[in-house]
Design a protein around this motif. Structure first.
Motif, PDB file in Angstrom:
ATOM      1  N   LYS A 143      50.012  35.216 -54.875  1.00 57.07           N
ATOM      2  CA  LYS A 143      49.101  35.742 -54.399  1.00 57.07           C
ATOM      3  C   LYS A 143      48.476  35.506 -53.069  1.00 57.07           C
ATOM      4  CE  LYS A 143      45.952  33.874 -58.531  1.00 57.07           C
ATOM      5  NZ  LYS A 143      45.887  35.669 -59.568  1.00 57.07           N
ATOM      6  N   ASN A 144      50.378  35.210 -52.541  1.00 51.65           N
ATOM      7  CA  ASN A 144      50.461  35.521 -51.094  1.00 51.65           C
ATOM      8  C   ASN A 144      49.677  34.421 -50.400  1.00 51.65           C
ATOM      9  OD1 ASN A 144      51.699  35.734 -48.797  1.00 51.65           O
ATOM     10  ND2 ASN A 144      51.234  37.901 -48.412  1.00 51.65           N
ATOM     11  N   LEU A 145      48.591  33.128 -50.830  1.00 46.44           N
ATOM     12  CA  LEU A 145      47.558  33.299 -50.254  1.00 46.44           C
ATOM     13  C   LEU A 145      47.849  31.480 -50.233  1.00 46.44           C
ATOM     14  CD1 LEU A 145      44.426  34.933 -51.337  1.00 46.44           C
ATOM     15  CD2 LEU A 145      45.653  35.262 -48.851  1.00 46.44           C
ATOM     16  N   PHE A 146      46.680  30.471 -49.308  1.00 43.19           N
ATOM     17  CA  PHE A 146      47.286  29.250 -49.388  1.00 43.19           C
ATOM     18  C   PHE A 146      45.373  29.054 -49.805  1.00 43.19           C
ATOM     19  CE2 PHE A 146      49.674  29.958 -45.554  1.00 43.19           C
ATOM     20  CZ  PHE A 146      50.835  29.248 -46.207  1.00 43.19           C
ATOM     21  N   TYR A 147      45.325  27.788 -50.970  1.00 43.77           N
ATOM     22  CA  TYR A 147      44.007  27.273 -51.679  1.00 43.77           C
ATOM     23  C   TYR A 147      44.210  25.946 -51.044  1.00 43.77           C
ATOM     24  CZ  TYR A 147      44.003  31.511 -54.648  1.00 43.77           C
ATOM     25  OH  TYR A 147      43.919  32.799 -55.004  1.00 43.77           O
ATOM     26  N   MET A 148      42.910  26.102 -50.641  1.00 45.58           N
ATOM     27  CA  MET A 148      42.395  24.289 -50.375  1.00 45.58           C
ATOM     28  C   MET A 148      41.383  24.183 -51.725  1.00 45.58           C
ATOM     29  SD  MET A 148      39.955  22.918 -47.429  1.00 45.58           S
ATOM     30  CE  MET A 148      41.110  22.683 -45.878  1.00 45.58           C
ATOM     31  N   PHE A 149      41.851  23.328 -52.546  1.00 46.13           N
ATOM     32  CA  PHE A 149      40.695  22.669 -53.466  1.00 46.13           C
ATOM     33  C   PHE A 149      40.228  21.248 -52.347  1.00 46.13           C
ATOM     34  CE2 PHE A 149      43.810  25.383 -56.218  1.00 46.13           C
ATOM     35  CZ  PHE A 149      42.814  25.794 -56.918  1.00 46.13           C
ATOM     36  N   TYR A 150      39.226  21.013 -52.883  1.00 43.67           N
ATOM     37  CA  TYR A 150      38.179  19.932 -52.061  1.00 43.67           C
ATOM     38  C   TYR A 150      36.793  19.759 -53.021  1.00 43.67           C
ATOM     39  CZ  TYR A 150      35.538  23.792 -50.102  1.00 43.67           C
ATOM     40  OH  TYR A 150      34.323  24.409 -50.084  1.00 43.67           O
ATOM     41  N   ASP A 154      37.962  15.188 -56.289  1.00 44.91           N
ATOM     42  CA  ASP A 154      39.106  14.388 -56.110  1.00 44.91           C
ATOM     43  C   ASP A 154      40.209  15.638 -56.788  1.00 44.91           C
ATOM     44  OD1 ASP A 154      38.664  12.880 -54.707  1.00 44.91           O
ATOM     45  OD2 ASP A 154      39.192  10.979 -56.057  1.00 44.91           O
ATOM     46  N   THR A 155      39.994  16.673 -56.790  1.00 51.21           N
ATOM     47  CA  THR A 155      40.600  17.931 -57.394  1.00 51.21           C
ATOM     48  C   THR A 155      42.196  18.104 -56.892  1.00 51.21           C
ATOM     49  OG1 THR A 155      39.741  19.318 -55.679  1.00 51.21           O
ATOM     50  CG2 THR A 155      38.924  19.754 -57.587  1.00 51.21           C
ATOM     51  N   SER A 156      43.662  18.429 -57.946  1.00 48.91           N
ATOM     52  CA  SER A 156      44.654  18.333 -57.708  1.00 48.91           C
ATOM     53  C   SER A 156      45.248  19.732 -58.765  1.00 48.91           C
ATOM     54  CB  SER A 156      45.652  17.431 -57.804  1.00 48.91           C
ATOM     55  OG  SER A 156      46.592  17.356 -57.220  1.00 48.91           O
ATOM     56  N   LEU A 157      46.093  20.684 -57.455  1.00 46.65           N
ATOM     57  CA  LEU A 157      46.259  22.160 -58.689  1.00 46.65           C
ATOM     58  C   LEU A 157      47.653  21.721 -59.308  1.00 46.65           C
ATOM     59  CD1 LEU A 157      45.479  25.109 -59.506  1.00 46.65           C
ATOM     60  CD2 LEU A 157      47.310  25.254 -57.110  1.00 46.65           C
ATOM     61  N   PHE A 158      47.923  22.087 -60.294  1.00 41.88           N
ATOM     62  CA  PHE A 158      49.561  21.759 -60.760  1.00 41.88           C
ATOM     63  C   PHE A 158      49.818  22.736 -61.309  1.00 41.88           C
ATOM     64  CE2 PHE A 158      52.776  21.805 -63.816  1.00 41.88           C
ATOM     65  CZ  PHE A 158      53.914  21.318 -63.459  1.00 41.88           C
ATOM     66  N   ILE A 159      51.042  24.495 -61.040  1.00 44.58           N
ATOM     67  CA  ILE A 159      51.072  25.876 -61.373  1.00 44.58           C
ATOM     68  C   ILE A 159      51.864  25.214 -62.036  1.00 44.58           C
ATOM     69  CG2 ILE A 159      51.899  27.932 -61.210  1.00 44.58           C
ATOM     70  CD1 ILE A 159      49.927  28.162 -59.069  1.00 44.58           C
ATOM     71  N   ASP A 160      52.791  24.884 -63.678  1.00 45.45           N
ATOM     72  CA  ASP A 160      53.845  25.071 -64.392  1.00 45.45           C
ATOM     73  C   ASP A 160      54.875  26.392 -64.366  1.00 45.45           C
ATOM     74  OD1 ASP A 160      55.341  24.013 -65.824  1.00 45.45           O
ATOM     75  OD2 ASP A 160      53.820  23.153 -67.970  1.00 45.45           O
ATOM     76  N   GLU A 161      55.871  26.062 -64.792  1.00 45.94           N
ATOM     77  CA  GLU A 161      57.127  27.037 -64.713  1.00 45.94           C
ATOM     78  C   GLU A 161      56.324  27.877 -65.293  1.00 45.94           C
ATOM     79  OE1 GLU A 161      60.016  24.728 -66.546  1.00 45.94           O
ATOM     80  OE2 GLU A 161      60.325  23.638 -64.858  1.00 45.94           O
ATOM     81  N   ASP A 162      55.793  28.483 -66.000  1.00 52.12           N
ATOM     82  CA  ASP A 162      54.969  29.770 -66.888  1.00 52.12           C
ATOM     83  C   ASP A 162      54.551  30.075 -66.121  1.00 52.12           C
ATOM     84  OD1 ASP A 162      53.178  28.246 -67.213  1.00 52.12           O
ATOM     85  OD2 ASP A 162      53.206  27.743 -69.627  1.00 52.12           O
TER      86      ASP A 162
END
Length: 307
Positions: A86-93, A127-135
């Motif tokens: 996305k060429n963006l920074f994402y803040m989850f909160y 308490d959000t936390s993002l994870f993007i897998d290899e796929d």
């Protein structure tokens, strides 16, 4: 002959403003030679910047201002990621006990929630936390109030602003003795993948407990099922990383990658033995052995805020 020192020799003295890094629920992003720390402290979120993990300077502007977000109070536990696709920074909160996401073109912000609504409209969560897998598939780990604080995961929509509610899967609840010293609480999730193993690092007990602590579980899939490490907790007031500085109430941190490619772990602790607040942050080594065992050890850094 001039006695004026050369420009490169004339270093400004380090002026310490605060003897601690004044954030709770901390998170660090390493980006282009600098470390960016975010955490719970004020309405909206500040960002602190460092090049050495010891000395931190507060950025003049907030990373996220309340007027740029849905909700007006209880801004907690921000985590910031650069998403290459996305060429963006994402803040989850979380704000007002609902989970949200905002974006920016810089880790300093300003982060803006362009559509002012929670990720999940009809249910509280924190308490959000993002994870993007290899796929390329994205997952959001967060806490739902389903019989205490319980960690769940859901697949995210392609735009990373919503979840596929039909994929919601329960991950971790407080069930072991060390997790239930005060409250039935599992929270502050972080997800790592090392080799083929997924690691879910989390905190347990009420944050006001001196026995607030960190443990982890492993799985062969981002949705689990999860097996808790039998040596939990790996961080608590009786463990060396905390005991060496006399810290209590240690937890709700996150692993992060450093300039040298190794991991460290930032976490918060109580203000003192007798006072929960103000909570402040510390940094220790985050190790993964050849056998796949995680430990939080080494000389704990006590960061300071400088001018």
């Amino acid at each position: 002959m001039s006695a004026t020192p050369a420009k490169e020799d004339a270093k400004e003295p380090v002026v310490i403003v605060e003897s601690k890094l004044p954030i709770a629920d901390p998170y660090i992003l390493y980006w282009e030679g600098k470390y960016y720390a975010y955490g719970t402290r004020v309405n909206g979120f500040e960002v602190y910047i460092s090049e050495d993990l010891k000395h931190w300077k507060r950025n003049a502007n907030k990373a996220l201002a309340p007027e740029s977000s849905w909700g007006t109070k209880w801004f907690w536990a921000p985590e910031v990621y650069y998403v290459k696709s996305k060429n963006l920074f994402y803040m989850f909160y979380s704000v007002e006990e609902h989970i949200c996401v905002a974006t920016a073109i810089s880790p300093e912000g300003p982060f803006i929630q362009h559509e002012k609504k929670p990720i999940v409209a009809n249910e509280k969560g924190i308490d959000t936390s993002l994870f993007i897998d290899e796929d390329g598939k994205a997952y959001l780990y967060y806490v739902r109030f389903t019989g205490g604080n319980v960690i769940w995961v859901a697949e995210m929509n392609d735009d990373l602003t919503g979840i596929k509610t039909e994929t919601l899967t329960k991950c971790i609840s407080a069930s072991d003795a060390w997790e239930k010293k005060q409250g039935t609480i599992a929270e502050g999730p972080s997800l790592l993948k090392i080799g083929k193993t997924y690691y879910l690092i989390y905190s347990a007990n009420h944050y006001e407990s001196k026995d607030y602590a960190v443990g982890y579980a492993t799985a062969s899939s981002p949705k689990g099922p999860w097996t808790k490490y039998t040596g939990n907790p790996i961080l608590r007031r009786d463990k060396d990383a905390a005991k060496s500085l006399g810290l209590v109430g240690t937890g709700h941190g996150a692993p992060f990658i450093c300039a040298d490619g190794n991991y460290k772990y930032i976490f918060h602790a109580h203000g003192s033995e007798t006072s929960v607040g103000p909570r402040t942050s510390y940094i220790s080594n985050f190790n993964i052995s050849n056998q796949g065992v995680i430990s939080i050890t080494g000389e704990t850094i006590a960061p300071v805020r400088v001018e």
